[in-house]
Design an enzyme around this catalytic site. Structure first.
Site, PDB file in Angstrom:
ATOM      1  N   ASP A  85       1.229  -1.169   0.096  1.00 30.85           N
ATOM      2  CA  ASP A  85       0.123   0.357   0.176  1.00 30.85           C
ATOM      3  C   ASP A  85       0.890   1.061   0.153  1.00 30.85           C
ATOM      4  O   ASP A  85       2.057   1.087   0.902  1.00 30.85           O
ATOM      5  CB  ASP A  85      -1.226   0.053   1.539  1.00 30.85           C
ATOM      6  CG  ASP A  85      -2.267   1.055   1.192  1.00 30.85           C
ATOM      7  OD1 ASP A  85      -2.662   1.685   0.208  1.00 30.85           O
ATOM      8  OD2 ASP A  85      -2.612   1.026   1.874  1.00 30.85           O
ATOM      9  N   HIS A 111       3.242   3.065  -8.740  1.00 31.70           N
ATOM     10  CA  HIS A 111       3.527   1.227  -9.220  1.00 31.70           C
ATOM     11  C   HIS A 111       4.583   0.797  -9.813  1.00 31.70           C
ATOM     12  O   HIS A 111       4.947  -0.038  -9.586  1.00 31.70           O
ATOM     13  CB  HIS A 111       1.942   1.385  -9.906  1.00 31.70           C
ATOM     14  CG  HIS A 111       0.607   1.783  -9.257  1.00 31.70           C
ATOM     15  ND1 HIS A 111       0.217   1.230  -8.090  1.00 31.70           N
ATOM     16  CD2 HIS A 111      -0.234   2.539  -9.315  1.00 31.70           C
ATOM     17  CE1 HIS A 111      -0.794   2.057  -7.649  1.00 31.70           C
ATOM     18  NE2 HIS A 111      -1.044   2.299  -8.286  1.00 31.70           N
ATOM     19  N   LEU A 171      12.253 -19.865  -3.317  1.00 36.94           N
ATOM     20  CA  LEU A 171      11.342 -18.901  -2.215  1.00 36.94           C
ATOM     21  C   LEU A 171      10.109 -19.628  -2.864  1.00 36.94           C
ATOM     22  O   LEU A 171      10.039 -19.165  -3.898  1.00 36.94           O
ATOM     23  CB  LEU A 171      11.435 -17.442  -2.071  1.00 36.94           C
ATOM     24  CG  LEU A 171      10.334 -16.863  -1.480  1.00 36.94           C
ATOM     25  CD1 LEU A 171      10.115 -15.858  -0.259  1.00 36.94           C
ATOM     26  CD2 LEU A 171      10.099 -14.886  -1.894  1.00 36.94           C
TER      27      LEU A 171
END
Length: 238
Positions: free
Chosen positions: A12, A29, A123
């Site tokens: 956010d 973004h 990961l």
């Protein structure tokens, strides 16, 4: 230091980061996507096994068309360029959410990325795209109901474990730690089922400014909690 096995992050503050600098929201973004790439590397180096990020929610379609188009373009670029990066880093990538609402070319790119990385053992990286937890649970209920009607499942066998197998996160352990950036104190319809016993960490840092030091602060907070068998002292005393 006890490192959480699974960390989930609500990304956010991209728009606010750009606005503070007099830049278009799309620039925020783009910068935020670069931070995601770096945090994946940092998370793995810190001993985190699973990382799940909230990239695009079911509610994000309500944003201005230009912003939605820019976000979709960013996701397309990521899907097309991330296979080499994921293979180089031995990272397994999986997209959760309702992919049926995405354009065919994006769905195809997601399928290629998931297939190419499915056997990687580094990961385990989950990207939530067109994801909403209520939507996820409704889809899960529909799928479970369909299997019951087909005789594949029995109503008497329904429990938490069975239902979890009908969610997008099937096979993935619930998050130990949730991080939300930018100072907002809400879950925004993210992993509502999976966060039942998760520790929450909220920071005022905007996502494009988030880094390894901030991730370590969140892990330190996680370690400050008195957890036993996956629950806090308060939960054990209920």
């Amino acid at each position: 230091m006890n490192t959480p096995k699974h960390v989930a992050i609500i990304l956010d503050g991209n728009g606010r980061w750009a606005k503070k600098r007099g830049l278009p929201r799309n620039v925020g973004h783009t910068q935020g996507s670069r931070v995601v790439e770096k945090i994946c590397e940092d998370a793995f180096n810190l001993g985190i096994h699973y990382l799940t990020v909230y990239a695009f929610s079911t509610e994000n379609w309500n944003r201005p068309d230009t912003e939605v188009a820019a976000l979709m373009k960013l996701l397309r670029n990521y899907m097309k360029t991330s296979i080499k990066r994921a293979m180089r880093n031995n990272m397994k990538v999986r997209v959760i959410g309702d992919k049926s609402a995405l354009d065919e070319d994006l769905r195809a790119d997601i399928a290629k990325l998931e297939e190419a990385t499915k056997d990687n053992t580094g990961l385990q990286f989950q990207i939530a795209i067109n994801y909403g937890s209520r939507n996820e649970m409704i889809r899960g209920i529909k799928a479970l109901t369909k299997d019951i009607k087909a005789g594949k499942e029995e109503i008497e066998n329904i429990d938490e474990n069975l239902f979890a197998n009908y969610l997008d996160t099937k096979g993935i352990p619930d998050p130990d730690l949730l991080i939300r950036t930018s100072g907002e104190l809400r879950l925004s319809n993210f992993l509502l089922w999976q966060l039942a016993y998760t520790e929450f960490y909220f920071t005022d840092v905007l996502w494009p400014d988030f880094n390894k030091d901030e991730l370590q602060k969140a892990i330190e907070y996680y370690n400050s909690r008195n957890r036993r068998f996956g629950k806090t002292e308060e939960q054990l005393n209920v």
